[in-house]
Structures are given as structure tokens and as C-alpha cells.
Design an enzyme around this catalytic site. Sequence first.
Site, PDB file in Angstrom:
ATOM      1  N   SER A 145       0.854  -1.193   0.000  1.00 40.28           N
ATOM      2  CA  SER A 145       0.000   0.000   0.000  1.00 40.28           C
ATOM      3  C   SER A 145       0.883   1.235   0.000  1.00 40.28           C
ATOM      4  O   SER A 145       1.871   1.289   0.744  1.00 40.28           O
ATOM      5  CB  SER A 145      -0.914   0.012   1.233  1.00 40.28           C
ATOM      6  OG  SER A 145      -1.711   1.185   1.274  1.00 40.28           O
ATOM      7  N   CYS A 146       0.549   2.227  -0.830  1.00 38.31           N
ATOM      8  CA  CYS A 146       1.290   3.485  -0.865  1.00 38.31           C
ATOM      9  C   CYS A 146       0.304   4.650  -0.700  1.00 38.31           C
ATOM     10  O   CYS A 146      -0.909   4.452  -0.771  1.00 38.31           O
ATOM     11  CB  CYS A 146       2.066   3.637  -2.175  1.00 38.31           C
ATOM     12  SG  CYS A 146       1.041   3.906  -3.643  1.00 38.31           S
TER      13      CYS A 146
END
Length: 505
Positions: A9-10
Site C-alpha cells: 500500500s502506498c
Amino acid sequence: MARIVAITSCPTGIAHTFMAAEGLQRGAEALGHTIKVETQGSVGAQNTLTPEEIAAADVVIIAADTKVDLRRFSAKTVYETSTSAAIKDGQTVIREALARAAATAGQVSASASGAARAESGESSGYLARVQQAKAAQAQARRGPYKHLLTGVSYMIPFVVAGGILIALAFAIAGYRIAFYDTSNLTTLTTGFSANPLQSVGAALFVIGAKAGFLLFVPILSGFIAYSIADRPGIAPGMIGGVLASLTGSGFLGGIIAGFLAGYLVYWMNRSIRLPSNLAGLLPVLILPLFGSLIVGLLMLYVIGTPVALLNQALVNGLKDLQGANAAVLGLIIGLMMAFDMGGPVNKAAYAFSTGLLLDAHNPVYLPMAAAMAAGMTPPLGLALATLLFKNRFTPDEREAGKAAWVLGLSFITEGAIPFAANDPFRVIPSIMVGSAVTGALSAFFGCQLHVPHGGIWVMFLPGVVGNLPQYLLSIVVGTLVTTGMLFVLKRPITVEQERLEAALA
């Protein structure tokens, strides 16, 4: 052969999320392990892990730059790292995660053998210390900056959607829409009945400016608090964000409100002890109520006015920047936008520029122009280099260069990451110099951008960019500088190297 599950996840949930997943998958395959990666991107969770897959896993890898809910993995060894680490060297991440799992298994085994001669209280105390140490390490890895990025990641969709809708409103109905009285929304259909286009333009402006932009500070504050204190922090954080807007403390006040609400609720959650029959009131009543009350009073009576004055002083100082002084600011923003290509430093520059752009009382448009131009330059410079100097790039890189044109024009800086991952010591300095030149020129020319995203696709809408010819010139010059730096720093690839790259691909 180990069984691995992972989550990536970013902050934006676009490029880094999926590139990290690909890096982990390649790393696991190269080492002979099986892996399933759940991506928590902008469209939600994909390839979701099942309870059976989690239970069967030897280790859980979290490659994320934002908060990830770990409650599903309470009984597993969890190895946390960044998306950048997974993108750059997935094999190393896999090895380190498995080493952590082996060490944890060794500790548990030693504890179990010791249990034969120890009291149960001693064993449980040891396990408690292990859990506390792991929690402390996890907290240190997250830290305040990760909480800020979590808030920014939830804020960005509101900013982008609102900004582009405002740009379309200006294109349809002109700048006077910004001064249109929207206090009575029924006038959207009656006030401009003689001119349907103006009516539509006014409606788009209301959706973008009066709805989308109205929410961005509360969303930022609420999800900073959520990152720190989980769900009980959302209400105090969002209420603090609304009060930041009302007091004029804006983006800075919203960040302060988010951290204040998050850490306050986090502390209360661990300090307040209730009987078991009343414990259910803590997350739904006591924490939101008292958190909102304390944060609200502090924002109104202590924090709001001083931060509003500080915000005003910052805005006035930036508005007074001209010529060489403005160029220095643009240069710094450009360096930050290219340094990690969509990572934390890039997002810090983007968040700073966006906050100034969206200040309801005193918007500043110059930093946003420098940020978007400098963010477009890295993929564009690399795309041009793959076209002009083919012998300096592998076949895969030359193919990636075709997509980099579109990514660069769309202001997706992450298009440069595959090139930087293959040759960081030549590519990263090249794109940083090019972006610094672009940002400095954009600010020196006094270019202004009235929307927070969109790349070239919004530039030609009327009124979106101030000094459009100079703005385009800044991007072109920065692109050429990037390409020139790549020509100087990168060396031609020999035929043998190219064959080897093709065989490995």
C-alpha cells in the site's frame, strides 16, 4: 519452500502499491517460495487474502507507506517495510522476512522448552515482553511521518477530483464563476437559465470548490488521527479539521488537529479503565466525545488563532517571492519531486504545494505549478532519452520509454521508477537536476497553476495556468536537461550485456 502472504500500500494507491507487489512476487519466485500479495490501492483491496491463506503462511510481509490494519495477523510473524524496499530488491525483503520468522520461531521454541521448568507466570511474562518489543518496533517504524502520509493518501482523491472539476467550470463559464453566490443552490437552475453552459459551469464549481475542497482538510486531519488511534480517532480528527478551516489555520491547522486528536485518543484509550460491562462504550462514546470536546476547545481557544497568523505570514512571504527568490523555492520543490518519484519526499512537496493552493482565504498558486511541472519532467526526460540514445538502455527500458511519455504528460512521476531501480546512481541524479531546473524556471517566470493535478490534459483549459507559454518552456527545458544528463552519465550497453538482459527478462 516457504509460504508467504503480503500486503502492499502506498499513499496514492496507484503505482508504488502495484510495483511493490510485483517486486515481492519476482523475489519469491527467484528464491523458490510461493507468495500471494494483497494490494490495497486507490480502487480498494484486490487479490484479498483469505483466513485460510493467512493461517497457512510462514510469514506476513507488509510493504506499505501508510497504515495497514494488522488485526488479521495477530498470531503470525509480521515483517514490515516500505514499498520502496520491495520495489528495489524484493529478494532481500523476502530473505529478511523469513529470517525474522525463523528467529521468532526459535524464541517460541526456547520459551516452550523452558516452560517445562518454569512457572506459567514467567512464561507469559516473557511472551508479553516479546509482544511489547514488537509493538515498540512497529510504532517506531510507523512514526509521525507515516501518519501524515496516511492522511495525505486519503486527501488526494478529494483534491484531484475537486481541482479538475473547478478547472472544467472555469473552461465552461469563465473565472467569474469563482465569485458566484452559491448560498442559494436553487439559483444554479434559475439564475443562469438564459445560458445553460454557465449554469453547468456554476454547478461544477459548487461540486469541486464548495464540496470537494471543503472536505480535504477534515479528511486529512481525520485520517492522520485514524493512523495513530484507529477508528476512535476519526471523529475528533475530522472535527478538528473542520475547526481548522473555520479558524483560518487551514492546512497547517488541519495537520496539527490530526496529530493532536490521534495522540490524545491513543493515550485515553490506554489510560481509561472501565468495567467489562461498560467497555463497549469506550470506542463509540467516550473516546469520540471527549476527544472531540478537548480537540475542539484547543482548536478554538489555543491553536486556531496563532496558527492562522503563522499561516498568513507564510502565505504573505510566498506571495512576495519573485525572480531569483522564487526560483530557489521552485528548485527545492523540483528536487523533492524527483528524489523518490512519488515516495514520501515527493509527497511532502506535493502536500505543501497543494495546501497552499487550497487555502480558502489566501491561495498561493506558484508552488503548485512548480510541483506539477517538476513531477512531469522525470518520465518525459527518460522517454526522450530512450528514443534518442537507444544504445544506453535495455530492450525492456526502451519499451517502457513508450509508456513513460503518457505517464509524464499525465503528471505520474512514478513512470521513472523502473529506470531508477535498474540504474539509481545515474538516473536519480539526472532526473533531480532536470526537475530542479524545471521547478526553478517555472517559479522564476511566475507561473501559476489553479488545479492540483491533471498534467498536460488540463493545461489548455482557459485560466488554469498563468503564463502558459513560459510554463511549457520550463517543462521542455527540464526534459532536455534530464535527457542530457542521462547522455553524460549513462554508458552504452555492449551487445553482450544486451543479450544477457534479454535472456534474463
